[in-house]
Write a protein that holds these residues in place. Structure first.
Motif, PDB file in Angstrom:
ATOM      1  N   ARG A   1     -24.958  87.770  89.473  1.00 33.40           N
ATOM      2  CA  ARG A   1     -26.239  88.445  89.322  1.00 33.40           C
ATOM      3  C   ARG A   1     -27.059  87.866  88.193  1.00 33.40           C
ATOM      4  NH1 ARG A   1     -24.899  94.428  87.259  1.00 33.40           N
ATOM      5  NH2 ARG A   1     -27.167  94.361  86.971  1.00 33.40           N
ATOM      6  N   PHE A   2     -26.402  87.168  87.216  1.00 32.68           N
ATOM      7  CA  PHE A   2     -27.125  86.624  86.081  1.00 32.68           C
ATOM      8  C   PHE A   2     -27.556  85.175  86.305  1.00 32.68           C
ATOM      9  CE2 PHE A   2     -24.238  89.866  84.288  1.00 32.68           C
ATOM     10  CZ  PHE A   2     -25.200  90.742  83.804  1.00 32.68           C
ATOM     11  N   VAL A   3     -27.202  84.587  87.439  1.00 31.40           N
ATOM     12  CA  VAL A   3     -27.602  83.217  87.737  1.00 31.40           C
ATOM     13  C   VAL A   3     -29.007  83.232  88.335  1.00 31.40           C
ATOM     14  CG1 VAL A   3     -27.064  81.161  89.077  1.00 31.40           C
ATOM     15  CG2 VAL A   3     -25.219  82.542  88.113  1.00 31.40           C
ATOM     16  N   PRO A   4     -29.949  82.442  87.780  1.00 30.93           N
ATOM     17  CA  PRO A   4     -31.312  82.420  88.334  1.00 30.93           C
ATOM     18  C   PRO A   4     -31.297  82.018  89.808  1.00 30.93           C
ATOM     19  CG  PRO A   4     -31.222  81.315  86.194  1.00 30.93           C
ATOM     20  CD  PRO A   4     -29.808  81.590  86.600  1.00 30.93           C
ATOM     21  N   ASP A   5     -32.316  82.465  90.513  1.00 32.90           N
ATOM     22  CA  ASP A   5     -32.379  82.218  91.952  1.00 32.90           C
ATOM     23  C   ASP A   5     -33.070  80.899  92.271  1.00 32.90           C
ATOM     24  OD1 ASP A   5     -31.922  83.036  94.659  1.00 32.90           O
ATOM     25  OD2 ASP A   5     -34.065  83.446  94.812  1.00 32.90           O
ATOM     26  N   THR A   6     -33.880  80.375  91.342  1.00 37.97           N
ATOM     27  CA  THR A   6     -34.642  79.160  91.607  1.00 37.97           C
ATOM     28  C   THR A   6     -33.863  77.923  91.178  1.00 37.97           C
ATOM     29  OG1 THR A   6     -35.739  79.243  89.449  1.00 37.97           O
ATOM     30  CG2 THR A   6     -36.793  80.415  91.286  1.00 37.97           C
ATOM     31  N   LEU A   7     -34.226  76.794  91.774  1.00 36.62           N
ATOM     32  CA  LEU A   7     -33.591  75.527  91.418  1.00 36.62           C
ATOM     33  C   LEU A   7     -33.862  75.182  89.961  1.00 36.62           C
ATOM     34  CD1 LEU A   7     -32.080  72.961  92.239  1.00 36.62           C
ATOM     35  CD2 LEU A   7     -34.270  72.001  92.986  1.00 36.62           C
ATOM     36  N   GLY A   8     -35.107  75.395  89.512  1.00 37.66           N
ATOM     37  CA  GLY A   8     -35.439  75.098  88.128  1.00 37.66           C
ATOM     38  C   GLY A   8     -34.655  75.958  87.154  1.00 37.66           C
ATOM     39  N   GLY A   9     -34.512  77.260  87.466  1.00 36.04           N
ATOM     40  CA  GLY A   9     -33.758  78.149  86.590  1.00 36.04           C
ATOM     41  C   GLY A   9     -32.295  77.759  86.502  1.00 36.04           C
ATOM     42  N   ARG A  10     -31.692  77.427  87.631  1.00 32.18           N
ATOM     43  CA  ARG A  10     -30.285  77.032  87.618  1.00 32.18           C
ATOM     44  C   ARG A  10     -30.089  75.702  86.894  1.00 32.18           C
ATOM     45  NH1 ARG A  10     -27.688  78.838  93.482  1.00 32.18           N
ATOM     46  NH2 ARG A  10     -28.330  81.020  93.352  1.00 32.18           N
ATOM     47  N   PHE A  11     -31.036  74.781  87.088  1.00 30.75           N
ATOM     48  CA  PHE A  11     -30.944  73.499  86.394  1.00 30.75           C
ATOM     49  C   PHE A  11     -31.045  73.705  84.890  1.00 30.75           C
ATOM     50  CE2 PHE A  11     -32.960  69.405  85.046  1.00 30.75           C
ATOM     51  CZ  PHE A  11     -31.872  68.595  85.346  1.00 30.75           C
ATOM     52  N   ALA A  12     -31.952  74.594  84.453  1.00 29.27           N
ATOM     53  CA  ALA A  12     -32.093  74.871  83.027  1.00 29.27           C
ATOM     54  C   ALA A  12     -30.826  75.511  82.459  1.00 29.27           C
ATOM     55  CB  ALA A  12     -33.306  75.774  82.796  1.00 29.27           C
ATOM     56  N   VAL A  13     -30.231  76.451  83.219  1.00 28.26           N
ATOM     57  CA  VAL A  13     -28.992  77.101  82.748  1.00 28.26           C
ATOM     58  C   VAL A  13     -27.872  76.078  82.598  1.00 28.26           C
ATOM     59  CG1 VAL A  13     -27.173  78.702  83.417  1.00 28.26           C
ATOM     60  CG2 VAL A  13     -29.551  79.384  83.615  1.00 28.26           C
ATOM     61  N   VAL A  14     -27.747  75.182  83.579  1.00 24.01           N
ATOM     62  CA  VAL A  14     -26.703  74.158  83.500  1.00 24.01           C
ATOM     63  C   VAL A  14     -26.905  73.273  82.273  1.00 24.01           C
ATOM     64  CG1 VAL A  14     -25.792  72.090  84.628  1.00 24.01           C
ATOM     65  CG2 VAL A  14     -26.203  74.148  85.958  1.00 24.01           C
ATOM     66  N   LEU A  15     -28.160  72.889  82.008  1.00 28.65           N
ATOM     67  CA  LEU A  15     -28.430  72.038  80.853  1.00 28.65           C
ATOM     68  C   LEU A  15     -28.118  72.754  79.546  1.00 28.65           C
ATOM     69  CD1 LEU A  15     -31.725  70.125  81.739  1.00 28.65           C
ATOM     70  CD2 LEU A  15     -29.418  69.223  81.568  1.00 28.65           C
ATOM     71  N   VAL A  16     -28.531  74.026  79.455  1.00 28.70           N
ATOM     72  CA  VAL A  16     -28.284  74.774  78.216  1.00 28.70           C
ATOM     73  C   VAL A  16     -26.791  74.961  77.989  1.00 28.70           C
ATOM     74  CG1 VAL A  16     -28.565  77.018  77.104  1.00 28.70           C
ATOM     75  CG2 VAL A  16     -30.514  75.928  78.206  1.00 28.70           C
ATOM     76  N   VAL A  17     -26.051  75.316  79.047  1.00 33.63           N
ATOM     77  CA  VAL A  17     -24.600  75.488  78.905  1.00 33.63           C
ATOM     78  C   VAL A  17     -23.952  74.167  78.493  1.00 33.63           C
ATOM     79  CG1 VAL A  17     -22.473  75.979  80.161  1.00 33.63           C
ATOM     80  CG2 VAL A  17     -24.474  77.439  80.484  1.00 33.63           C
ATOM     81  N   ALA A  18     -24.369  73.065  79.121  1.00 38.51           N
ATOM     82  CA  ALA A  18     -23.809  71.761  78.769  1.00 38.51           C
ATOM     83  C   ALA A  18     -24.151  71.395  77.328  1.00 38.51           C
ATOM     84  CB  ALA A  18     -24.332  70.690  79.726  1.00 38.51           C
ATOM     85  N   LEU A  19     -25.396  71.698  76.918  1.00 38.13           N
ATOM     86  CA  LEU A  19     -25.799  71.396  75.544  1.00 38.13           C
ATOM     87  C   LEU A  19     -25.000  72.205  74.537  1.00 38.13           C
ATOM     88  CD1 LEU A  19     -27.794  69.923  73.668  1.00 38.13           C
ATOM     89  CD2 LEU A  19     -29.335  71.855  73.933  1.00 38.13           C
ATOM     90  N   LEU A  20     -24.842  73.504  74.805  1.00 42.37           N
ATOM     91  CA  LEU A  20     -24.061  74.345  73.885  1.00 42.37           C
ATOM     92  C   LEU A  20     -22.601  73.897  73.835  1.00 42.37           C
ATOM     93  CD1 LEU A  20     -25.503  77.882  74.735  1.00 42.37           C
ATOM     94  CD2 LEU A  20     -25.973  76.488  72.727  1.00 42.37           C
ATOM     95  N   ALA A  21     -22.038  73.558  74.983  1.00 42.57           N
ATOM     96  CA  ALA A  21     -20.652  73.097  74.998  1.00 42.57           C
ATOM     97  C   ALA A  21     -20.495  71.792  74.228  1.00 42.57           C
ATOM     98  CB  ALA A  21     -20.175  72.924  76.446  1.00 42.57           C
ATOM     99  N   ALA A  22     -21.442  70.853  74.446  1.00 41.41           N
ATOM    100  CA  ALA A  22     -21.365  69.568  73.747  1.00 41.41           C
ATOM    101  C   ALA A  22     -21.518  69.748  72.238  1.00 41.41           C
ATOM    102  CB  ALA A  22     -22.437  68.618  74.277  1.00 41.41           C
ATOM    103  N   ASN A  23     -22.462  70.624  71.834  1.00 40.55           N
ATOM    104  CA  ASN A  23     -22.655  70.847  70.394  1.00 40.55           C
ATOM    105  C   ASN A  23     -21.467  71.576  69.781  1.00 40.55           C
ATOM    106  OD1 ASN A  23     -25.566  70.177  69.170  1.00 40.55           O
ATOM    107  ND2 ASN A  23     -25.791  70.622  71.341  1.00 40.55           N
TER     108      ASN A  23
END
Length: 430
Positions: free
Chosen positions: A2-24
């Protein structure tokens, strides 16, 4: 999810943020580990330097004063003493002990050993022994400090992480907007095609996968359009070819006796109406007229006559084929004149242009509303022998409107005193 965005842009942004936080986070762990190692090595180097300095001092002191000097140089954490034997007789088994012993020997140029000491009260300590002149040994016990608490992430690190997240999000949103724009155009064209608009096309742009999908959609639309046009031309040709033998038979029927002639002529007249309807329906489907922007308000006002009144409305721009739209609305107006002696026309809507044609005729039975728009469908109650028609007027109008991305719906008035025909067309934004 339910917390995953429905749009392609939203999901792409979530993936990038999660990857960035994990990498940092991983980088912070690595940096923390490296910092601890650097601090440990710096402390060990400082300890070796101190041990060597004390050993040099005590080596030059009178042997009778060396023991007192060693005690004087001792601190709470580091205890120095002079003895005849070394406390560690060899380097210990701790991973760092051989390296520290080697460093101490290299610095002093004499025998030296380093080993780990048994824990006391949970504290770690190291033992060192340095050979002095006269068979004496400088023994050292250095208690290591307690491990400190992990340092909290500093404000500068948090600020840098926040700035990097904002920068990545900005780039991600900009990129996904550009990437999904062709998809939105493809969706809009597919909706128009689903509504029956065979002229709907989409610009081939964007990533390769999107370009390939757009090109495939355009090719599909072209094939469907060609098929519909060929089918319409076939029907029109059939209608056209039927007119010649029907006319010939009617001429011959005029030579028959009066009793048989009237029924024969009536049947031929009905066949001619059907042939004319086929020809008109085929021409409507095979129309190759170019679409252009036109003012629908002006078109309807021009067609209004014989009981048809158009209410005042601002210009309503649509993109379409003028002759085809004229034929569609002429059919709707003709139906209103034929069965209701006229109608009122109102233009509504904002995103789309809605035309509502309201008459005061007999209406249509509710169980026939779903099939009245099909070709060759006639209502005996509403169509007498004197009204003519092959049941193609509404079908032709719907075919033309669908080809323009529009719709045609019919419903009876709530007071059961007439029919409402509602037409919707996409508004031209150019």
């Amino acid at each position: 999810m339910r917390f995953v965005p429905d749009t392609l842009g939203g999901r792409f942004a979530v993936v990038l943020v999660v990857a960035l936080l994990a990498a940092n986070s991983l980088a912070l762990l690595v940096l923390g580990s490296e910092r601890s190692r650097f601090v440990r090595e710096a402390r060990e180097a400082d300890q070796i330097a101190r041990f060597a300095a004390v050993a040099d001092v005590l080596a030059s002191v009178d042997p009778t004063l060396a023991a007192d000097a060693a005690r004087a140089l001792s601190t709470r954490a580091t205890r120095f003493s002079i003895a005849a034997t070394p406390t560690p007789a060899a380097d210990g088994t701790d991973p760092r002990a051989p390296a520290l012993g080697h460093a101490l020997r290299a610095r002093l140029g004499r025998a030296a050993f380093v080993a780990e000491a048994p824990r006391r009260h949970g504290r770690r300590a190291i033992l060192a022994a340095v050979a002095l002149d006269g068979g004496r040994w400088l023994n050292v016990r250095h208690t290591l400090p307690r491990p400190g608490r992990p340092r909290q992430v500093g404000g500068a690190v948090v600020l840098a992480l926040a700035l990097s997240v904002v920068a990545v999000l900005a780039v991600a949103l900009f990129y996904t907007r550009r990437m999904t724009r062709p998809l939105k155009n493809l969706r809009a064209a597919a909706e128009r095609a689903g509504a029956g608009d065979r002229t709907a096309r989409v610009t081939v742009a964007g990533p390769r996968e999107v370009r390939e999908a757009s090109a495939a959609f355009n090719a599909m639309q072209q094939r469907i359009e060609d098929f519909d046009a060929e089918r319409a031309r076939t029907v029109a040709a059939v209608g056209h070819d039927l007119r010649t033998p029907i006319t010939s038979l009617r001429i011959r029927a005029e030579m028959l006796e009066d009793g048989a002639r009237d029924a024969f002529v009536k049947t031929l007249d009905e066949m001619r109406v059907i042939a004319d309807g086929l020809l008109a329906w085929g021409k409507a489907g095979a129309d190759t007229e170019e679409a252009a922007p036109l003012d629908l308000t002006a078109l309807l006002t021009e067609l209004a006559s014989g009981g048809i009144t158009v209410s005042d409305a601002p210009p309503a721009m649509v993109r379409g084929r003028p002759v085809a739209l004229t034929r569609a609305f002429s059919n709707l107006f003709e139906n209103a004149r034929r069965y209701a002696d006229g109608a009122t026309v109102a233009l509504l809507g904002s995103d789309t242009v809605t035309i509502r044609i309201t008459d005061s005729g007999p209406g249509i039975p509710e169980d026939r509303l779903s099939d009245i728009l099909e070709p060759f469908t006639r209502l005996d109650d509403a169509r007498g022998a004197d009204t003519g028609g092959a049941g193609l007027g509404l079908s032709i109008a719907r075919t033309i409107l669908l080809a323009h991305g529009g719709t045609l719906t019919l419903k009876n008035r709530e007071d059961q005193a007439g029919l409402i025909a509602t037409v919707t067309l996409p508004r031209h934004r150019g």
